[in-house]
Scaffold this motif. Structure first.
Motif, PDB file in Angstrom:
ATOM      1  N   VAL A   1       0.838  -1.207   0.000  1.00  0.00           N
ATOM      2  CA  VAL A   1       0.000   0.000   0.000  1.00  0.00           C
ATOM      3  C   VAL A   1       0.870   1.253   0.000  1.00  0.00           C
ATOM      4  O   VAL A   1       0.586   2.237  -0.704  1.00  0.00           O
ATOM      5  CB  VAL A   1      -0.952   0.007   1.217  1.00  0.00           C
ATOM      6  CG1 VAL A   1      -1.669   1.352   1.335  1.00  0.00           C
ATOM      7  CG2 VAL A   1      -1.972  -1.116   1.085  1.00  0.00           C
TER       8      VAL A   1
ATOM      9  N   ILE B   1       2.096   2.167  -3.441  1.00  0.00           N
ATOM     10  CA  ILE B   1       0.989   2.648  -4.270  1.00  0.00           C
ATOM     11  C   ILE B   1       0.701   4.115  -3.966  1.00  0.00           C
ATOM     12  O   ILE B   1       0.521   4.942  -4.876  1.00  0.00           O
ATOM     13  CB  ILE B   1      -0.270   1.789  -4.036  1.00  0.00           C
ATOM     14  CG1 ILE B   1      -0.056   0.372  -4.583  1.00  0.00           C
ATOM     15  CG2 ILE B   1      -1.491   2.431  -4.681  1.00  0.00           C
ATOM     16  CD1 ILE B   1      -1.138  -0.621  -4.196  1.00  0.00           C
TER      17      ILE B   1
ATOM     18  N   THR C   1      -1.560  -3.028  -7.001  1.00  0.00           N
ATOM     19  CA  THR C   1      -2.888  -3.268  -6.419  1.00  0.00           C
ATOM     20  C   THR C   1      -3.244  -4.747  -6.507  1.00  0.00           C
ATOM     21  O   THR C   1      -3.781  -5.331  -5.559  1.00  0.00           O
ATOM     22  CB  THR C   1      -3.945  -2.414  -7.138  1.00  0.00           C
ATOM     23  OG1 THR C   1      -3.614  -1.033  -7.015  1.00  0.00           O
ATOM     24  CG2 THR C   1      -5.325  -2.650  -6.534  1.00  0.00           C
TER      25      THR C   1
ATOM     26  N   ARG D   1      -3.567  -7.729  -3.148  1.00  0.00           N
ATOM     27  CA  ARG D   1      -4.693  -8.633  -2.878  1.00  0.00           C
ATOM     28  C   ARG D   1      -4.211 -10.046  -2.541  1.00  0.00           C
ATOM     29  O   ARG D   1      -4.887 -10.774  -1.809  1.00  0.00           O
ATOM     30  CB  ARG D   1      -5.623  -8.676  -4.093  1.00  0.00           C
ATOM     31  CG  ARG D   1      -6.316  -7.351  -4.388  1.00  0.00           C
ATOM     32  CD  ARG D   1      -7.130  -7.440  -5.676  1.00  0.00           C
ATOM     33  NE  ARG D   1      -7.785  -6.176  -5.987  1.00  0.00           N
ATOM     34  CZ  ARG D   1      -8.470  -5.938  -7.108  1.00  0.00           C
ATOM     35  NH1 ARG D   1      -8.584  -6.902  -8.014  1.00  0.00           N
ATOM     36  NH2 ARG D   1      -9.031  -4.762  -7.312  1.00  0.00           N
TER      37      ARG D   1
END
Length: 453
Positions: free
Chosen positions: A317, A320, A432, A436
């Protein structure tokens, strides 16, 4: 580089201060490797003139000659780092790449310089798989992001110093130097020789690093006799491609931006703004020395804070989040409508802050999602992809756009703008996808070697 000492005999230093000393030594070696790797970019124009090269041919010296051999040899070095004495591996590598950098200064043709660059690549391939593995055995999980980021500072410190040191040397070295046995050498050749020989003391410095116990702070317990082949590691990575694929490709796109700008910004200022190589070397190098290390350190701190706040995917994260402003600055820094060089330098300062933001978190995410016995090979596979794509492709794509699309070397800034503007959104999308899959891979890695009673 014989087999690694038995964990029952090698005790890592318990001192927190010594652990940080080890990281700093390894970081300085990483910086040295990038000085030797990137200093070529400051000497685009004189080397092109002396050897009669196009931008595309020069980009092969900057990237592809280095990337192909660095990446393929790096896979084998990852295997050695998982099974052999990592400290000794690094010492041998530093000695080799320093001597090959000096040999770059004796090149008389494109072929000579290409082969010498290959030698630099092979030597440098020893460093990061072993260094990341050593770092992981000196720090707990809670400090891993900061430790990895500190090591990664070497990338950006070295890239900046390459321009500053190179600029200072170019300004002080005569255009032609007559040396015994070697004859007449141009200034750019002398720069390679001086910088290469200056690396030998770093090999001696690494001898002060003690080889740590493997898996010291991991929840995973390993058998010291357990060996994992390259083939088995590759099967592990490919079977979990939904994590490793987007992870590698996402960070490759961010790496592409860094290498593209490092490789061609000096030429951009020389061609567009009429600056001398020594001027842009010192200015651009200073920007890199200040903003890029700051970016990677703050990025590591930010990732650790996110993890502490409960974000199990913090190390993905964080990159990103950092990539969003990077997109803006990479699209503007060399745009044709930015006419003032001081504004371009300011935008480049912001660009390199955010281009370095992800560096420590990328490897921290990789290590926490990979079993101990494969971590060095995972690092080698990661470096294989990001260097083949980023180092091999970044400078080359910029040169191809300049030579074959714009057909005007004065428009190299537009080529950089296109590469930066396209690579960043791809990186965000890929990371992204990796985020996950990350929690599942972390759990699988822990289960691969469950804690023993």
């Amino acid at each position: 580089m014989n087999t690694s000492p038995s964990p029952t005999k090698v005790q890592p230093a318990s001192s927190n201060a010594y652990a940080w000393y080890v990281v700093i030594v390894l970081m300085l070696c990483y910086a040295l490797s990038f000085i030797d790797r990137q200093i070529l970019s400051l000497m685009v124009e004189p080397i092109k003139a002396d050897l009669g090269l196009s931008d595309t041919e020069f980009s092969l010296l900057q990237g592809m000659s280095f990337a192909i051999f660095y990446t393929f040899v790096g896979l084998y070095m990852g295997k050695l780092a998982d099974t052999r004495n990592r400290r000794n591996l690094i010492v041998a590598g530093i000695t080799a790449w320093s001597l090959m950098t000096a040999l770059c200064g004796m090149a008389k043709s494109f072929g000579h310089l290409f082969i010498a660059r290959v030698g630099v690549a092979v030597g440098e391939a020893t460093l990061s798989p072993a260094a990341y593995s050593i770092t992981g055995d000196y720090f707990t999980k809670e400090k891993l992001g900061r430790a990895m980021s500190t090591y990664s500072v070497g990338v950006f410190l070295g890239s900046g110093l390459a321009f500053v040191v190179g600029g200072a040397l170019i300004a002080s070295i005569p255009a032609v130097t007559d040396l015994p046995l070697l004859g007449e050498l141009k200034a750019w050749q002398m720069v390679f020789i001086i910088v290469g020989l200056a690396g030998i003391p770093f090999a001696l410095l690494v001898l002060t690093v003690r080889e740590p116990l493997r898996g010291r702070f991991s929840e995973q317990q390993i058998d010291p006799e357990e060996k994992v082949s390259v083939a088995k590691s590759l099967r592990h990575f490919t079977s979990r491609w939904r994590f490793y694929g987007p992870h590698f490709l996402g960070f490759s796109m961010l790496t592409t931006i860094g290498y593209a700008f490092h490789s061609w910004v000096p030429a951009f200022f020389i061609r567009t703004h009429g600056w001398e190589a020594s001027e842009i070397g010192i200015s651009y190098g200073t920007i890199n020395i200040i903003t890029a290390p700051l970016g990677v350190l703050i990025g590591g701190w930010f990732g650790d804070r996110l993890l502490k706040a409960g974000r199990s995917d913090a190390y993905l994260v964080g990159p990103i989040i950092g990539a969003i402003p990077l997109w803006i600055f990479a699209s503007l820094a060399t745009a044709p409508f930015i006419s003032a060089p001081v504004i371009s330098l300011g935008l480049l300062a912001a660009l390199h802050f955010f281009a370095s933001f992800h560096a420590g978190m990328a490897v921290a995410a990789l290590h926490t999602a990979t079993p101990i016995t494969m971590r060095s090979q995972a690092t080698a596979a990661y470096l294989f992809v990001i260097n083949l794509v980023g180092l091999g492709g970044g400078p080359l794509v910029v040169a191809l756009l300049t030579d074959f699309v714009f057909q005007n070397e004065q428009l190299i800034g537009s080529s950089l703008m296109i590469v930066g503007g396209c690579a960043t959104p791809i990186a965000i999308f890929m990371l992204t996808l990796a985020a996950r899959q990350y929690p599942k891979n972390v759990a699988q890695a822990a289960a691969a070697h469950p804690p023993k009673d």
